[in-house]
Scaffold this motif. Structure first.
Motif, PDB file in Angstrom:
ATOM      1  N   GLU A 281      55.688  53.250   3.836  1.00 43.59           N
ATOM      2  CA  GLU A 281      55.677  52.300   2.865  1.00 43.59           C
ATOM      3  C   GLU A 281      54.824  52.892   1.371  1.00 43.59           C
ATOM      4  OE1 GLU A 281      53.588  48.839   4.704  1.00 43.59           O
ATOM      5  OE2 GLU A 281      55.638  47.693   4.851  1.00 43.59           O
ATOM      6  N   GLY A 282      53.699  54.009   2.065  1.00 41.84           N
ATOM      7  CA  GLY A 282      52.978  54.672   0.950  1.00 41.84           C
ATOM      8  C   GLY A 282      53.951  55.737   0.256  1.00 41.84           C
ATOM      9  N   ARG A 283      55.108  56.550   0.657  1.00 40.65           N
ATOM     10  CA  ARG A 283      55.395  57.647   0.343  1.00 40.65           C
ATOM     11  C   ARG A 283      56.764  57.127  -0.983  1.00 40.65           C
ATOM     12  NH1 ARG A 283      55.223  62.868   2.840  1.00 40.65           N
ATOM     13  NH2 ARG A 283      56.586  63.171   1.517  1.00 40.65           N
ATOM     14  N   PHE A 284      56.936  55.848  -0.038  1.00 42.46           N
ATOM     15  CA  PHE A 284      58.294  55.631  -1.338  1.00 42.46           C
ATOM     16  C   PHE A 284      57.374  53.769  -1.997  1.00 42.46           C
ATOM     17  CE2 PHE A 284      60.180  58.156   1.684  1.00 42.46           C
ATOM     18  CZ  PHE A 284      61.710  57.828   1.656  1.00 42.46           C
ATOM     19  N   SER A 285      56.239  54.069  -1.989  1.00 40.59           N
ATOM     20  CA  SER A 285      56.110  52.554  -3.278  1.00 40.59           C
ATOM     21  C   SER A 285      56.167  51.757  -2.323  1.00 40.59           C
ATOM     22  CB  SER A 285      55.453  53.503  -4.442  1.00 40.59           C
ATOM     23  OG  SER A 285      55.202  54.718  -5.247  1.00 40.59           O
ATOM     24  N   LEU A 286      56.456  51.280  -1.585  1.00 39.68           N
ATOM     25  CA  LEU A 286      56.826  50.131  -0.918  1.00 39.68           C
ATOM     26  C   LEU A 286      55.985  48.821  -0.651  1.00 39.68           C
ATOM     27  CD1 LEU A 286      59.760  50.868   1.886  1.00 39.68           C
ATOM     28  CD2 LEU A 286      59.717  50.475  -1.065  1.00 39.68           C
ATOM     29  N   GLU A 287      56.408  47.706  -1.112  1.00 31.13           N
ATOM     30  CA  GLU A 287      55.484  46.044  -0.391  1.00 31.13           C
ATOM     31  C   GLU A 287      55.301  46.616   1.048  1.00 31.13           C
ATOM     32  OE1 GLU A 287      57.201  43.393  -1.866  1.00 31.13           O
ATOM     33  OE2 GLU A 287      57.092  43.666  -3.838  1.00 31.13           O
ATOM     34  N   SER A 288      53.593  46.104   1.649  1.00 33.10           N
ATOM     35  CA  SER A 288      54.175  45.535   2.493  1.00 33.10           C
ATOM     36  C   SER A 288      54.695  44.325   2.762  1.00 33.10           C
ATOM     37  CB  SER A 288      52.588  45.792   3.434  1.00 33.10           C
ATOM     38  OG  SER A 288      52.302  46.814   3.370  1.00 33.10           O
TER      39      SER A 288
END
Ligand code: ADP
Length: 481
Positions: A281-288
Motif C-alpha cells: 500500500e505504501g509503495r503504490f500509494s494505495l488507500e487501506s
C-alpha cells in the motif's frame, strides 16, 4: 546417462529470458537422477569471464572466419563446454544484437557455428566423451540437429525444446552455401523454409522428439492461431511432441526466508502477510481498506494481454478491488495504465520499470495476481503466486491453463482450487473472474483454503526434471530398437 545440452543462454552466466532459467536449473535437478548434463554455450564476454581456460578439448583452425576452440569448464555446479570464437562472440551488447537491440547481421554464422560444433561433439569429436542424447534449445541451437542428421551423428537420439515459437531464425537462401551441409539438405523436409533457410524449422524436422514448456502450449502450437506458420510441420510431428512445464527456484522464491518481504510467513502463518500488504500500500500509494489488492508483474505487451487489463481497470475498481501494477514495455500501454492510476487515485498504483525486489514484495503482500496473456508457453509469475499464497487469476491458455485449477463450485467443494481462470482477450470474462475472486475473498475459510492449496502445489524443478528423464530414457530405448 550423458546428455549434451546445446543452448544460447544459461543462468547465471547469460540470460535474456526463461530459457536461461531452464538450461541453468535442469542440469542441477538432473544430477540427482542419474543424468550427467554438459552444456555447450557460446563464449560471449560474460561467459568467458566466468572461468579459466585450460587445454582446449576441440579446435578448428578456421570456422566461419576465425580460429575456434572449445574449453571444458566447471562453473558452480554446471559442467560447460564453452566455444571460444572471438570473431563470432566477443562483442559488447546482448547475445543476439548490439546495445540498441538490433540483431547482429551475421547471426546465421554465429548460431550455425554453435550447431556445427554441437553436431561434431554428438559424433564423438571430444575425446573420451560420447553423449547418449543431444538436447537443443530454440532456434539458436536447432541447427545442431540438422548437422547431426546430415553428418555422422544421425544415430544419436535428439530432442529440441521450443521456449517460444515466435522466434524462428529465418534467413535468406543465399546463406545455405555457407552452412557446409550437403545439397540435399536444401529441401522441404530439410532446412528449406518458405524459399529461405529456417533454423528452428530444420531442428523441428530433424529432432527425434520435440518438447514445449507446457502441455497445453504443445497442443496450441498445432493450430494456425498459435503455430506461427509452423503448425503444419508440428502436426506432422505430433506423435513425437511433448509438453513439460517449467519449474521455479523454490529456494529463491520461498516466503519463509525471503529477505525482500517485510514479514516472512508460511502456509500456517498467512496472517503475517498483513505487514507485506501494508508495505505494498505504501509503495503504490494505495488507500487501506478490508478489500483485496490485485497485482500485475509483467512485460507490458500485447502478448501479455495488458490492453485487456487496461479495458477492465474501471470495472475492477468498481467491484471494490485495488490494483498494484509493476511493469514496462509498450509506451501506449504504459500510458493507458498511468492514466488509469490518475483516474483512480488511491485505488490503482503503477510503477513503470523492472524491479526484482519489489516483485517479491508484491507476491508476498498482494492477495491475487492477474495474468491476462493471449498466449503463454509456460509463464512463471503464476507459479510464484502459488508459492506465495498470492492467488493467480489467469487467462485459460498455455502453461497458465495447465498450472492453475479454477475455483469453480466442484473444485471448491473438493478443496482442490488454486486460482481463477478466464477467457483470453476478453475483458468481460476477466471481470467475471474478479467478481468470483472477490466473493471467495469475502469468506476467509474459503480464501485460505485456496491459498494453502496453491502453496502445496509442487512447482519445483524436481518434478519437471523427472519428466525429462522419462523422455530421455524413452529416446535411448528407441535407439536400441
Ligand atoms: P516472459 O518470460 O514471457 O516475460 P514469464 O512469466 O515466463 O514471462 O517470466 C517473466 C519473469 O520476469 C518473471 O520472473 C517475472 O517476475 C519477471 N518480471 C517481468 N516484469 C517484471 C518487472 N517489471 N519487474 C520485475 N520482474 C519482472
Amino acid at each position: 546417462m550423458q546428455v549434451l545440452s546445446v543452448t544460447p543462454e544459461i543462468f547465471p552466466l547469460i540470460k535474456t529470458g526463461g530459457l536461461a532459467d531452464v538450461t541453468g536449473a535442469l542440469p542441477i535437478a538432473l544430477a540427482g537422477k542419474g543424468v550427467a548434463m554438459r552444456s555447450l554455450v557460446p563464449g560471449y564476454p560474460a561467459v568467458m569471464a566466468g572461468f579459466k581456460k585450460a587445454k582446449a578439448v576441440l579446435q578448428y583452425p578456421e570456422l566461419h572466419g576465425g580460429k575456434t576452440s572449445v574449453y571444458a569448464a566447471k562453473v558452480g555446479e554446471l559442467d560447460l563446454l564453452v566455444i571460444d570464437a572471438p570473431h563470432l562472440f566477443d562483442r559488447p551488447g546482448g547475445p543476439y544484437g548490439d546495445a540498441t537491440g538490433a540483431d547482429w547481421p551475421d547471426n546465421w554464422r554465429r548460431f550455425a557455428a554453435l550447431g556445427r560444433i554441437g553436431g561434431d561433439i554428438a559424433a564423438g569429436a571430444v575425446r573420451g566423451y560420447q553423449p547418449d542424447i543431444v538436447h537443443a534449445h530454440d532456434w539458436q541451437a536447432a541447427m545442431t540437429l540438422a548437422y547431426m542428421r546430415y553428418g555422422k551423428a544421425a544415430g544419436v537420439p535428439s530432442l529440441i525444446t521450443v521456449h517460444n515459437l515466435a522466434f524462428q531464425g529465418r534467413f535468406g537462401a543465399d546463406i545455405f552455401g555457407g552452412l557446409g551441409l550437403p545439397a540435399e539438405a536444401m529441401a522441404v523436409d530439410g532446412v528449406e523454409y518458405y524459399g529461405g533457410v529456417g533454423f528452428l524449422k530444420a531442428g523441428l524436422q530433424a529432432a527425434w522428439a520435440i518438447t514445449t514448456v507446457s502441455p497445453t502450449y504443445a497442443q496450441e502450437i498445432r493450430t494456425p492461431e498459435f503455430g506461427m506458420g509452423l503448425d503444419g510441420l508440428i502436426n506432422m510431428r505430433a506423435a513425437d511432441l511433448y509438453g513439460i512445464a517449467n519449474g521455479i527456484d523454490v529456494d529463491i522464491w520461498d516466503p519463509a526466508t525471503d529477505k525482500q518481504l517485510a514479514a516472512a510467513y508460511s502456509a500456517r502463518t498467512l496472517k503475517a502477510r498483513k505487514a507485506n500488504k501494508a508495505a505494498v500500500e505504501g509503495r503504490f500509494s494505495l488507500e487501506s481498506d478490508a478489500g483485496p489488492i490485485i497485482c500485475v508483474v509483467s512485460r507490458l505487451t500485447w502478448q501479455k494481454g495488458i490492453d485487456t487489463l487496461a479495458t477492465a481497470v474501471d470495472g475492477i475498481v468498481a467491484a471494490g478491488a485495488r490494483l498494484a501494477i509493476l511493469g514496462s514495455g509498450d509506451a501506449g500501454l504504459e500510458g493507458a495504465l498511468l492514466a488509469a492510476a490518475a483516474r483512480h487515485r488511491g485505488r490503482v498504483g503503477v510503477v513503470v520499470g523492472y524491479d526484482e525486489k519489489l516483485s517479491h514484495l508484491m507476491q508476498g503482500g498482494c492477495d491475487a495476481i492477474v495474468i491476462p496473456s493471449r498466449f503463454e508457453p509456460c509463464g512463471l509469475t503464476q507459479l510464484y503466486g502459488l508459492r506465495y499464497g498470492c492467488v493467480p487469476l489467469v487467462a485459460r491458455t498455455g502453461g497458465l491453463a495447465d498450472t492453475i485449477i479454477d475455483a469453480n463450485d466442484a473444485a471448491l467443494a473438493a478443496g482442490v482450487a488454486t486460482g481463477f481462470q478466464f477467457e483470453p482477450d476478453n475483458a468481460g470474462s476477466l471481470l467475471y473472474a474478479i467478481d468470483r475472486m472477490i466473493e471467495a475473498y469475502g469468506n476467509s475459510s474459503v480464501w485460505t483454503t485456496i491459498q494453502r492449496q496453491g502453496m502445496k502445489a509442487d512447482v519445483s524443478w524436481d518434478r519437471s526434471a523427472a519428466r525429462y528423464v522419462d523422455l530421455y530414457r524413452m529416446l535411448v530405448s528407441k535407439k536400441a530398437d
